[in-house]
Design an enzyme around this catalytic site. Structure first.
Site, PDB file in Angstrom:
ATOM      1  N   ASN A   1       1.816   5.573 -11.146  1.00 30.46           N
ATOM      2  CA  ASN A   1       0.522   5.443 -11.818  1.00 30.46           C
ATOM      3  C   ASN A   1      -0.631   5.161 -10.853  1.00 30.46           C
ATOM      4  O   ASN A   1      -1.781   5.466 -11.167  1.00 30.46           O
ATOM      5  CB  ASN A   1       0.643   4.315 -12.856  1.00 30.46           C
ATOM      6  CG  ASN A   1      -0.703   3.799 -13.299  1.00 30.46           C
ATOM      7  OD1 ASN A   1      -1.361   4.395 -14.134  1.00 30.46           O
ATOM      8  ND2 ASN A   1      -1.121   2.658 -12.724  1.00 30.46           N
TER       9      ASN A   1
ATOM     10  N   ASP B   1       0.867  -1.179   0.000  1.00 26.71           N
ATOM     11  CA  ASP B   1       0.000   0.000   0.000  1.00 26.71           C
ATOM     12  C   ASP B   1       0.903   1.228   0.000  1.00 26.71           C
ATOM     13  O   ASP B   1       1.534   1.558   1.002  1.00 26.71           O
ATOM     14  CB  ASP B   1      -0.905  -0.013   1.236  1.00 26.71           C
ATOM     15  CG  ASP B   1      -1.843   1.182   1.268  1.00 26.71           C
ATOM     16  OD1 ASP B   1      -1.683   2.106   0.434  1.00 26.71           O
ATOM     17  OD2 ASP B   1      -2.748   1.193   2.124  1.00 26.71           O
TER      18      ASP B   1
ATOM     19  N   ILE C   1     -10.110   6.817 -20.469  1.00 22.59           N
ATOM     20  CA  ILE C   1      -9.399   5.615 -20.918  1.00 22.59           C
ATOM     21  C   ILE C   1     -10.282   4.404 -20.623  1.00 22.59           C
ATOM     22  O   ILE C   1     -10.624   4.148 -19.456  1.00 22.59           O
ATOM     23  CB  ILE C   1      -8.037   5.460 -20.186  1.00 22.59           C
ATOM     24  CG1 ILE C   1      -7.160   6.719 -20.341  1.00 22.59           C
ATOM     25  CG2 ILE C   1      -7.318   4.205 -20.677  1.00 22.59           C
ATOM     26  CD1 ILE C   1      -6.697   7.035 -21.745  1.00 22.59           C
TER      27      ILE C   1
ATOM     28  N   TYR D   1     -11.085  14.672  -6.596  1.00 25.51           N
ATOM     29  CA  TYR D   1     -10.093  13.946  -7.398  1.00 25.51           C
ATOM     30  C   TYR D   1      -9.219  14.900  -8.225  1.00 25.51           C
ATOM     31  O   TYR D   1      -7.985  14.827  -8.169  1.00 25.51           O
ATOM     32  CB  TYR D   1     -10.829  12.946  -8.296  1.00 25.51           C
ATOM     33  CG  TYR D   1      -9.977  12.267  -9.339  1.00 25.51           C
ATOM     34  CD1 TYR D   1      -9.016  11.325  -8.984  1.00 25.51           C
ATOM     35  CD2 TYR D   1     -10.142  12.552 -10.694  1.00 25.51           C
ATOM     36  CE1 TYR D   1      -8.243  10.692  -9.954  1.00 25.51           C
ATOM     37  CE2 TYR D   1      -9.382  11.931 -11.668  1.00 25.51           C
ATOM     38  CZ  TYR D   1      -8.431  11.001 -11.297  1.00 25.51           C
ATOM     39  OH  TYR D   1      -7.669  10.379 -12.249  1.00 25.51           O
ATOM     40  N   GLY D   2      -9.848  15.800  -9.000  1.00 26.12           N
ATOM     41  CA  GLY D   2      -9.091  16.721  -9.855  1.00 26.12           C
ATOM     42  C   GLY D   2      -8.097  17.565  -9.073  1.00 26.12           C
ATOM     43  O   GLY D   2      -6.920  17.658  -9.453  1.00 26.12           O
TER      44      GLY D   2
HETATM   45  N1  LIG Z   1      -9.187   5.405 -16.587  1.00 30.08           N
HETATM   46  C1  LIG Z   1      -9.262   6.691 -16.823  1.00 30.08           C
HETATM   47  O1  LIG Z   1     -10.162   7.136 -17.575  1.00 30.08           O
HETATM   48  C2  LIG Z   1      -8.229   7.643 -16.232  1.00 30.08           C
HETATM   49  C3  LIG Z   1      -8.196   8.952 -16.708  1.00 30.08           C
HETATM   50  C4  LIG Z   1      -7.255   9.843 -16.192  1.00 30.08           C
HETATM   51  C5  LIG Z   1      -6.351   9.427 -15.232  1.00 30.08           C
HETATM   52  N2  LIG Z   1      -6.407   8.149 -14.759  1.00 30.08           N
HETATM   53  C6  LIG Z   1      -5.404   7.749 -13.758  1.00 30.08           C
HETATM   54  O2  LIG Z   1      -4.700   6.638 -14.251  1.00 30.08           O
HETATM   55  C7  LIG Z   1      -4.103   5.915 -13.161  1.00 30.08           C
HETATM   56  C8  LIG Z   1      -4.359   4.429 -13.345  1.00 30.08           C
HETATM   57  O3  LIG Z   1      -5.755   4.187 -13.188  1.00 30.08           O
HETATM   58  P1  LIG Z   1      -6.589   3.213 -14.116  1.00 30.08           P
HETATM   59  O4  LIG Z   1      -7.473   4.031 -14.951  1.00 30.08           O
HETATM   60  O5  LIG Z   1      -5.706   2.212 -14.771  1.00 30.08           O
HETATM   61  O6  LIG Z   1      -7.548   2.533 -13.028  1.00 30.08           O
HETATM   62  P2  LIG Z   1      -7.363   1.188 -12.176  1.00 30.08           P
HETATM   63  O7  LIG Z   1      -7.505   0.020 -13.092  1.00 30.08           O
HETATM   64  O8  LIG Z   1      -8.312   1.326 -11.041  1.00 30.08           O
HETATM   65  O9  LIG Z   1      -5.855   1.242 -11.651  1.00 30.08           O
HETATM   66  C9  LIG Z   1      -5.451   1.841 -10.441  1.00 30.08           C
HETATM   67  C10 LIG Z   1      -4.363   0.967  -9.851  1.00 30.08           C
HETATM   68  O10 LIG Z   1      -3.775   1.621  -8.723  1.00 30.08           O
HETATM   69  C11 LIG Z   1      -3.585   0.655  -7.694  1.00 30.08           C
HETATM   70  N3  LIG Z   1      -3.615   1.371  -6.404  1.00 30.08           N
HETATM   71  C12 LIG Z   1      -4.610   2.178  -5.951  1.00 30.08           C
HETATM   72  N4  LIG Z   1      -4.312   2.614  -4.709  1.00 30.08           N
HETATM   73  C13 LIG Z   1      -3.118   2.059  -4.378  1.00 30.08           C
HETATM   74  C14 LIG Z   1      -2.306   2.127  -3.219  1.00 30.08           C
HETATM   75  N5  LIG Z   1      -2.671   2.822  -2.128  1.00 30.08           N
HETATM   76  N6  LIG Z   1      -1.129   1.453  -3.216  1.00 30.08           N
HETATM   77  C15 LIG Z   1      -0.741   0.730  -4.286  1.00 30.08           C
HETATM   78  N7  LIG Z   1      -1.478   0.618  -5.421  1.00 30.08           N
HETATM   79  C16 LIG Z   1      -2.657   1.280  -5.447  1.00 30.08           C
HETATM   80  C17 LIG Z   1      -4.744  -0.329  -7.864  1.00 30.08           C
HETATM   81  O11 LIG Z   1      -4.431  -1.627  -7.358  1.00 30.08           O
HETATM   82  P3  LIG Z   1      -4.932  -2.120  -5.910  1.00 30.08           P
HETATM   83  O12 LIG Z   1      -6.370  -1.704  -5.780  1.00 30.08           O
HETATM   84  O13 LIG Z   1      -4.743  -3.599  -5.949  1.00 30.08           O
HETATM   85  O14 LIG Z   1      -4.037  -1.438  -4.922  1.00 30.08           O
HETATM   86  C18 LIG Z   1      -4.883  -0.382  -9.378  1.00 30.08           C
HETATM   87  O15 LIG Z   1      -4.083  -1.405  -9.934  1.00 30.08           O
HETATM   88  C19 LIG Z   1      -4.719   6.506 -11.887  1.00 30.08           C
HETATM   89  O16 LIG Z   1      -3.796   7.379 -11.291  1.00 30.08           O
HETATM   90  C20 LIG Z   1      -5.925   7.286 -12.404  1.00 30.08           C
HETATM   91  O17 LIG Z   1      -6.255   8.345 -11.556  1.00 30.08           O
HETATM   92  C21 LIG Z   1      -7.320   7.254 -15.247  1.00 30.08           C
END
Ligand SMILES: NC(=O)c1ccc[n+]([C@@H]2O[C@H](COP(=O)([O-])OP(=O)(O)OC[C@H]3O[C@@H](n4cnc5c(N)ncnc54)[C@H](OP(=O)(O)O)[C@@H]3O)[C@@H](O)[C@H]2O)c1
Length: 244
Positions: A81, A54, A181, A148-149
């Site tokens: 990420n 974590d 995404i 979030y933003g």
């Molecule tokens: N999808 C979109 O449309 C979008 C758009 C703009 C920005 N983003 C950003 O892109 C990044 C990746 O997100 P995603 O879209 O791929 O969503 P996602 O599939 O929910 O990925 C987020 C990842 O972060 C890990 N995580 C969360 N909190 C954590 C913690 N405290 N310690 C370690 N790992 C942690 C999660 O794994 P665990 O839960 O197993 O820890 C998960 O694998 C994020 O920063 C998100 O804000 C996403």
């Protein structure tokens, strides 16, 4: 030569695609996340090493540092990420206690998960290391009234300061800011067809982004050829920042 690449949140979505992109290029990749089962499935699929932790917890970041120092000695690329929009809810209806809970949750999920590993790994970065953060279009235009933003926006001045601080060591520090995404757990099933179509309509490309779109941008920022690119936020959103 193979680099040691650390990708937080590498078990799912964008992080998994980023990890796969580096692994396909011959790098040694370490993926970090809280869910050990999700992480090891992803790691097995792309030939990476799983390191469950974590990163919002100082002890978790400290343990990651110790493991990386022990197993690899140094780090060439850190991709911050991990994150997500955990502060959802109706602030007006839920009251101040819940408002505080949601803002603190998004601070932990998006700011601490990036700042703690970065600070923990400071002395392990190689000369000409690359640090890439994953921000969001929400840092520029909000995400509909939530916390979030603002938390993603908080990363930008940190990135600028870090670039100045680590620049003399040959280290670059940048971010990508994705728009919508598909293929991630980010929305947790909460994005309905109408909202999805509205977000796609804001793009100039006429489509949602893919995790691979973001992975390519991150991979380039981490390449030797991008050595004079630092303190930048690269938008990967199909032009949606200016969309109507
Ligand atoms: N999808 C979109 O449309 C979008 C758009 C703009 C920005 N983003 C950003 O892109 C990044 C990746 O997100 P995603 O879209 O791929 O969503 P996602 O599939 O929910 O990925 C987020 C990842 O972060 C890990 N995580 C969360 N909190 C954590 C913690 N405290 N310690 C370690 N790992 C942690 C999660 O794994 P665990 O839960 O197993 O820890 C998960 O694998 C994020 O920063 C998100 O804000 C996403």
């Amino acid at each position: 030569m193979a680099r040691t690449v650390v990708v937080s949140g590498g078990g799912t979505g964008i992080g998994r695609a980023v990890a796969a992109r580096f692994a396909a290029g011959g790098d040694r990749v370490v993926v970090i996340g809280r869910r050990a089962d999700v992480l090891s499935r992803a790691a097995d699929g792309i030939g990476a090493t799983a390191l469950p932790a974590d990163l919002g917890d100082p002890a978790g970041a400290e343990r990651v540092r110790a493991e990386l120092a022990d197993r690899f000695g140094t780090v060439d690329v850190l991709v911050n990420n991990a994150g997500g929009n955990v502060g959802t809810g109706d602030g007006a209806a839920d009251g101040l206690t819940d408002t505080a809970r949601r803002w603190a949750g998004d601070f932990r999920a998006n700011v601490l998960t990036s700042v703690l590993p970065t600070e923990a790994l400071r002395d392990l970065f190689t000369p000409s290391a690359r640090i890439v953060f994953v921000s969001s279009i929400a840092a520029y235009r909000g995400s509909g009234g939530g916390s979030y933003g603002p938390m993603k926006a908080a990363l930008h001045p940190y990135i600028y300061d870090l670039a100045a601080d680590l620049g003399p060591r040959g280290i670059t520090v940048n971010a990508v800011a994705p728009g919508l995404i598909d293929g991630t757990e980010f929305f947790g099933g909460a994005l309905d067809d109408e909202r999805h179509a509205a977000l796609v309509a804001q793009t100039r490309t006429g489509r949602a982004g893919t995790p691979g779109d973001v992975a390519e941008a991150v991979h380039w920022l981490a390449s030797p050829g991008a050595g004079h690119v630092t303190a930048q936020i690269v938008q990967v959103n199909g032009g949606a920042e200016n969309g109507r």
